[in-house]
Design a protein around this motif. Structure first.
Motif, mmCIF file in Angstrom:
data_model
loop_
_atom_site.group_PDB
_atom_site.id
_atom_site.type_symbol
_atom_site.label_atom_id
_atom_site.label_comp_id
_atom_site.label_asym_id
_atom_site.label_seq_id
_atom_site.Cartn_x
_atom_site.Cartn_y
_atom_site.Cartn_z
ATOM 1 N N ALA A 1 0.857 -1.185 0.000
ATOM 2 C CA ALA A 1 0.000 0.000 0.000
ATOM 3 C C ALA A 1 0.894 1.236 0.000
ATOM 4 N N MET A 2 0.791 2.051 -1.045
ATOM 5 C CA MET A 2 1.694 3.192 -1.216
ATOM 6 C C MET A 2 0.896 4.492 -1.188
ATOM 7 N N SER A 3 1.006 5.200 -0.070
ATOM 8 C CA SER A 3 0.244 6.440 0.106
ATOM 9 C C SER A 3 0.876 7.619 -0.611
ATOM 10 N N GLY A 4 2.162 7.491 -0.949
ATOM 11 C CA GLY A 4 2.894 8.620 -1.497
ATOM 12 C C GLY A 4 3.820 9.245 -0.480
ATOM 13 N N GLY A 5 3.881 8.653 0.721
ATOM 14 C CA GLY A 5 4.753 9.158 1.766
ATOM 15 C C GLY A 5 6.022 8.342 1.896
ATOM 16 N N VAL A 6 6.886 8.777 2.810
ATOM 17 C CA VAL A 6 8.191 8.137 2.964
ATOM 18 C C VAL A 6 8.076 6.744 3.574
ATOM 19 N N ASP A 7 7.156 6.552 4.518
ATOM 20 C CA ASP A 7 7.048 5.258 5.180
ATOM 21 C C ASP A 7 6.629 4.155 4.211
ATOM 22 N N CYS B 1 8.658 0.858 2.935
ATOM 23 C CA CYS B 1 7.960 -0.421 3.112
ATOM 24 C C CYS B 1 8.015 -1.245 1.826
ATOM 25 N N ALA B 2 7.665 -0.633 0.695
ATOM 26 C CA ALA B 2 7.680 -1.343 -0.583
ATOM 27 C C ALA B 2 9.089 -1.809 -0.935
ATOM 28 N N ALA B 3 10.068 -0.945 -0.690
ATOM 29 C CA ALA B 3 11.458 -1.291 -1.001
ATOM 30 C C ALA B 3 11.933 -2.475 -0.164
#
Length: 360
Positions: free
Chosen positions: A6-12, A16-18
């Motif tokens: 889940a990618m909100s567009g923020g740094v966290d 997480c995805a990486a």
């Protein structure tokens, strides 16, 4: 595993995805479109789900070389989170929309769709840990207590937890930003979003008034005297002191707080600080990420997202629980959530239905 990040567009969520990709998983990035009229740009650190946020998430996915999709869940978000928020305030309760979003959107709608598409799990940038315990996976507090988000994840059940990853739980926020910069992510210094995401300007009272309408009513003290007037009981919450606009001060000059909100009579009740303390909490809509406790057990009880943990005796009775705190605390209102802990482990949660003072 095939994992939806889940990618909100923020740094966290970017880190997480990486990290999920580094762990060898087959990762697909998904941005949730939760607004039917998304703004182009964020307003400082308020709000989310803007076109800018979607673009930031896509750029991170491109850098990682993973597929990226935008899933439209605006209707579900409006019904399950926004309308729920309005109806809870209309009923005189104080909801936590972040818990509702986690329960009904990120770990119900999103996870259900991911599993239907034959993914194995969903990964998010929440600060919490999953630990293998004697009864399976357990939800634990994050290492960084300042960022710990296990409270808002307390609504997960065991099946949802079995299909979840929280890869940031062992890292502090400064280290996450450092890692994002080292990976070359443009969002490394992007400010965190905060407050209620669908009230971008932070004016909750004005937002509620625009939907529920102004409704003048009395503010009454503990003796039954009318000491002020309000434009809508829904705008007040138990424990509130500021913004009451009381016209009749107490003779002793003591500060007064909201002690009760009665939507049926549109009345707000106020009293002195000593009337706020409660040590008995009743809750329903219980959620257990592991085995439910049997009989009376000693646990920790947290009543706010970043609040203090209180020692308590807890008894579960079907879908309801009774929590008796060892000491009284202030500002506990129906509609809020109580999350139970055994050490760092999340035992379960419930929505508060009523509070009181034990006689013992």
């Amino acid at each position: 595993m095939r994992v939806v990040a889940a990618m909100s567009g923020g740094v966290d969520s970017a880190v997480c995805a990486a990290r999920m990709l580094d762990a060898g998983h087959d990762v697909v990035g998904v941005h949730l479109a939760l607004s039917q009229s998304a703004a182009t740009l964020r307003e400082s650190a308020r709000g989310c789900c803007t076109i800018e946020d979607a673009g930031d998430a896509r750029r991170v996915a491109d850098k990682l070389g993973i597929p990226f999709y935008v899933w439209d869940m605006a209707d579900r978000f409006r019904e399950d989170v926004v309308e729920d928020f309005v109806s809870e305030y209309r009923a005189g309760r104080t909801p936590n929309p972040c818990l509702r979003c986690n329960e009904r959107i990120k770990f119900a709608a999103l996870l259900d769709k991911a599993l239907a598409l034959e993914f194995d799990a969903v990964a998010t940038g929440h600060y919490a840990r999953i630990v293998d315990g004697p009864n399976g996976r357990e939800l634990h507090r994050a290492v960084d207590m300042a960022k710990d988000q296990s409270y808002v994840l307390g609504v997960l059940d065991a099946d949802q937890l079995a299909h979840s990853f929280f890869p940031l739980g062992d890292t502090t926020k400064p280290d996450i930003r450092k890692e994002a910069a080292e990976r070359g992510f443009s969002v490394a210094k992007k400010p965190d979003s905060h407050d209620i995401c669908f009230i971008a300007d932070g004016d909750t009272q004005g937002w509620l008034t625009s939907r529920l309408g102004a409704a003048t009513g009395p503010i009454v003290d503990e003796s039954g005297e009318v000491v002020g007037e309000h434009d809508g009981a829904f705008a007040y919450t138990v424990g509130q002191r500021r913004g009451l606009g009381l016209k009749v001060p107490r003779a002793d000059g003591a500060k007064r707080y909201v002690t009760q909100v009665d939507p049926s009579s549109n009345t707000v009740f106020v009293g002195t600080e000593d009337l706020l303390g409660v040590d008995e909490i009743h809750g329903s809509h219980t959620r257990w990420p592991g085995p439910a406790p049997i009989g009376e057990v000693r646990l920790g009880a947290q009543l706010r997202a970043h609040g203090e943990e209180f020692a308590a005796t807890v008894r579960a009775e079907g879908d309801e629980i009774v929590v008796r705190l060892d000491e009284r605390t202030r500002g506990v209102a129906p509609g809020q959530s109580v999350v139970l802990y055994e050490g760092a482990r999340v035992v379960g949660s419930a929505t508060i239905t009523r509070t009181g003072r034990s006689t013992g």
